[in-house]
Design an enzyme around this catalytic site. Structure first.
Site, PDB file in Angstrom:
ATOM      1  N   GLU A  53     -19.015   0.279  -2.588  1.00 20.93           N
ATOM      2  CA  GLU A  53     -17.495  -0.227  -2.331  1.00 20.93           C
ATOM      3  C   GLU A  53     -16.852  -0.002  -0.817  1.00 20.93           C
ATOM      4  O   GLU A  53     -17.231   1.051  -0.535  1.00 20.93           O
ATOM      5  CB  GLU A  53     -16.403   0.147  -3.357  1.00 20.93           C
ATOM      6  CG  GLU A  53     -15.127  -0.526  -3.181  1.00 20.93           C
ATOM      7  CD  GLU A  53     -13.949  -0.380  -4.324  1.00 20.93           C
ATOM      8  OE1 GLU A  53     -13.195  -1.020  -4.355  1.00 20.93           O
ATOM      9  OE2 GLU A  53     -14.517   0.488  -5.345  1.00 20.93           O
ATOM     10  N   CYS A 247     -12.566  -2.066  -7.002  1.00 18.22           N
ATOM     11  CA  CYS A 247     -11.324  -2.558  -6.745  1.00 18.22           C
ATOM     12  C   CYS A 247     -10.965  -3.880  -5.775  1.00 18.22           C
ATOM     13  O   CYS A 247     -10.275  -4.533  -5.930  1.00 18.22           O
ATOM     14  CB  CYS A 247     -10.254  -1.578  -6.639  1.00 18.22           C
ATOM     15  SG  CYS A 247     -10.192  -0.502  -8.083  1.00 18.22           S
ATOM     16  N   ASN A 378     -13.756  -6.454 -12.585  1.00 16.13           N
ATOM     17  CA  ASN A 378     -14.256  -5.119 -12.093  1.00 16.13           C
ATOM     18  C   ASN A 378     -12.909  -4.233 -13.029  1.00 16.13           C
ATOM     19  O   ASN A 378     -11.685  -4.316 -12.761  1.00 16.13           O
ATOM     20  CB  ASN A 378     -14.146  -4.737 -10.613  1.00 16.13           C
ATOM     21  CG  ASN A 378     -14.012  -3.248 -10.620  1.00 16.13           C
ATOM     22  OD1 ASN A 378     -15.041  -2.521 -10.541  1.00 16.13           O
ATOM     23  ND2 ASN A 378     -13.007  -2.762 -10.073  1.00 16.13           N
ATOM     24  N   GLU A 379     -13.207  -3.354 -13.793  1.00 21.04           N
ATOM     25  CA  GLU A 379     -12.282  -2.636 -14.647  1.00 21.04           C
ATOM     26  C   GLU A 379     -11.181  -3.481 -15.122  1.00 21.04           C
ATOM     27  O   GLU A 379      -9.941  -2.841 -15.270  1.00 21.04           O
ATOM     28  CB  GLU A 379     -11.629  -1.410 -13.535  1.00 21.04           C
ATOM     29  CG  GLU A 379     -12.755  -0.481 -13.581  1.00 21.04           C
ATOM     30  CD  GLU A 379     -12.299   1.068 -12.560  1.00 21.04           C
ATOM     31  OE1 GLU A 379     -11.242   0.920 -12.313  1.00 21.04           O
ATOM     32  OE2 GLU A 379     -12.855   2.026 -13.139  1.00 21.04           O
TER      33      GLU A 379
END
Length: 660
Positions: A53, A247, A378-379
């Site tokens: 990331e 994120c 994502n999450e």
């Protein structure tokens, strides 16, 4: 020093909670059985991999080797990273111009005018520019000359004490934008150099895309990656690479989400975007943190191919980060998001004459990248995610049934969010569930058996993000100390032991710049010139380079070795090399001896190769000054009568390879 001693005492106390009653006999020999002919599971080739990331200056200022910050003046403050530079007697001015909608991806350029002497700009780079003596540096820019003009440029690399350590000149010609290049060799090694771009004398020039790269990028590619950082990845022999996050996939708002189509094609046409870590942490503000997308989806796929890793791209599910704005796109407007996923599969795998396969071929890769997995979200969590995921899944499976989908299980390994998603995804027969764990070392030791009782016929598990937190989750005081790395190793024996359930695993985050980080701990640390692997890196590398193909039981009595006498173990057979690979973590403060009897073999005598990571100091970390404070030590261990007598240092990770 007192603070360090207190932390060590706390760390040791944490470990002693698990089995204090065993300490009195910690030095006694332990007898274990390895059933070499009883295969419990196949190990996926993608078992141990990487999660990337763009956090902590991971891409721009890190892996992406560009040295110029804000090369096209597209940051919110167009002159960020730049300042006027002129000789003492010089004079001039600059004008920032904005093309607006005529070129949305590259709106701005700068016009420089010198009225007397050498006038222009200097760029500070990403916390300075790391320059190496004897290295060639390749400079380029887009420029045009007003009609009738004859101005020329001098390009200089300036060291920390003001000395010129490399230079060259360029004379743009014509009123049309053209790319100009030059190269020079650095005369000194400097950690924080700057770049000056100056008009030699009176005149005017328009400039854009001002760029400087070292020649020694990975595979010497233009627009390439920092070679020392890629080598650390390649040395791990990773099974997959998950990208681009994290994120940043979601963005703080939907407008700021990661859109892969804007990251391919000519780099001057890739639209810069604010990085969501720019203002996320008040303790580490980074107002200059943007994404240039010089490292885009094509380069991610190319990197996967270079290091032998299966590509695992993650796409936005129509939801911004739920910790920020929690924006969602209405279900009836989700179509373009789904189409992006379908088009990405075609970009990666489609023939060179397809719409998106053609774009891949035009970038230099006519053959497919052979992508087999894609992540949606994502999450993300809640009903909103499940509703959108269902629409993505239906569309992808109808057109590309062979593509496996990675599904989010939220932010934590337990709790209401996790329970809702886990229950629903299992009932929906999801391909892969992505679980994340940012927990303290105690949690990792206590959860080494987490997957022992998971449904063997249910979805596969991707341990997509994990890292032991030495203080608390997201604390800037977290350290990559030996306690955390050892606890992760113990947990990883449980992942490997359950390879029929756990198909992939990756530590997170991957990179951090010493002067540009937002989050700790991190696997690999870099500055402008150097890089090193943490103790956690060496643990990950030990597992990934000693993967094996078939899991076989390591038993204490009739139970898996998962905490008894503070030992954790797993074993695999490598059918390709005909070796047994035994991994044992001794989490106790005393040396232990293990006797491992190899069942299922007619005869074996000889020597095995033992690789050990250990330290008596649980708070010890690697650093730029001591990059090998914790590093593998290799020795030979005798095997007699089908028995391995394995001495294990206190607080150690031990990997034994034995030819069968």
């Amino acid at each position: 020093m007192l603070l360090k001693m207190n932390r060590q005492i706390l760390a040791v106390a944490t470990l002693l909670l698990f089995s204090s009653t065993q300490l009195a006999c910690a030095q006694d020999p332990k007898v274990f059985v390895i059933k070499t002919n009883e295969v419990k599971a196949k190990v996926s080739p993608s078992m141990w991999g990487l999660f990337f990331e763009d956090i902590n200056l991971g891409a721009d200022g890190g892996l992406y080797a560009e040295l110029v910050l804000n090369r096209s003046f597209e940051l919110d403050l167009p002159m960020m990273g730049w300042k006027e530079q002129k000789d003492e007697a010089a004079a001039g001015h600059y004008l920032m111009l904005n093309r607006g909608t005529t070129n949305q991806a590259n709106r701005r350029y700068i016009s420089l005018t010198s009225t007397k002497g050498r006038y222009g700009l200097s760029n500070v780079g990403f916390r300075g520019m790391g320059i190496k003596k004897g290295m060639q540096y390749n400079f380029s820019l887009l420029a045009r000359q007003p009609k009738g003009g004859s101005a020329s440029l001098v390009i200089e690399m300036i060291g920390e004490k003001g000395a010129v350590i490399g230079s060259g000149s360029i004379k743009p010609e014509g009123e049309e934008w053209k790319k100009y290049k030059l190269s020079f060799t650095a005369a000194a090694t400097v950690e924080k150099a700057r770049l000056d771009v100056l008009l030699k004398d009176a005149g005017t020039l328009d400039l854009d895309m001002i760029s400087l790269f070292p020649q020694d990028t990975w595979k010497n590619r233009e627009n390439g990656l920092r070679s020392d950082m890629v080598k650390l990845l390649a040395d791990m022999n990773p099974g997959f690479l998950r990208f681009p996050g994290g994120c940043i996939v979601e963005g703080r708002t939907l407008d700021e989400r990661f859109q892969w189509k804007k990251t391919i094609g000519p780099i001057e046409n890739r639209q810069m975007l604010i990085n969501r870590w720019n203002t996320e942490f008040k303790h580490r503000p980074t107002p200059d943190y943007f994404q240039s997308f010089g490292l885009g989806f094509y380069e991610y796929f190319q990197l996967c191919e270079d290091i032998g890793a299966a590509p695992l791209p993650i796409l936005n599910a129509g939801m911004a980060c739920q910790f920020n704005t929690a924006e969602v796109v209405p279900l009836e407007l989700l179509g373009p998001y789904i189409q992006d996923a379908l088009d990405l599969i075609e970009f990666a795998n489609g023939p060179a004459n397809s719409e998106w396969g053609k774009k891949r071929a035009e970038m230099g890769h006519p053959e497919p990248f052979n992508m087999t997995m894609i992540g949606i979200g994502n999450e993300n969590w809640g009903v909103q995610y499940l509703e959108r995921l269902a629409l993505f899944t239906k569309a992808i499976k109808e057109k590309y049934p062979e593509i496996r989908i990675v599904n989010s299980s939220g932010t934590d390994p337990v709790g209401e969010r996790f329970d809702l998603l886990d229950k629903h995804l299992r009932s929906a027969k999801a391909d892969i569930i992505d679980e994340h764990y940012y927990q303290n070392p105690k949690w990792f030791l206590e959860n080494a058996a987490r997957y022992d009782n998971y449904d063997r016929k249910g979805p596969k598990i991707f341990a997509g993000e994990y890292a032991a937190q030495s203080v608390k989750t997201a604390s800037p005081e977290n350290k990559n100390n030996w306690l955390c790395a050892m606890a992760e190793a113990a947990f990883m024996t449980g992942l490997e032991r359950n390879a029929d359930v756990v198909e992939m695993a990756s530590y997170a985050p991957l990179f951090a710049h010493a002067e540009g980080w937002q989050w700790t701990p991190d696997l690999i640390w870099v500055d402008n010139l150097r890089s090193y692997g943490t103790a956690n890196y060496h643990v990950q590398k030990l597992f990934s380079t000693n993967r094996g193909t078939d899991v076989v039981p390591v038993l204490a009595g009739d139970k898996a070795v998962s905490g008894q006498q503070e030992l954790y173990a797993s074993a695999t057979i490598d059918r390709e090399t005909n070796e047994l690979i035994l991994k044992v973590v001794n989490s106790s403060p005393k040396k232990q001896h293990g006797t491992f009897e190899l069942e299922g073999l007619s005869k074996i005598n000889g020597k095995g190769t033992l690789t050990v990571l250990s330290s008596d100091d649980l708070d010890l970390v690697n650093s730029f000054e001591r990059p090998d404070a914790i590093a593998p030590v290799i020795s030979q261990v005798a095997i007699r009568n089908k028995t391995i007598d394995l001495p294990m240092n206190p607080y150690s990770v031990n990997v034994m390879r034995v030819r069968l």
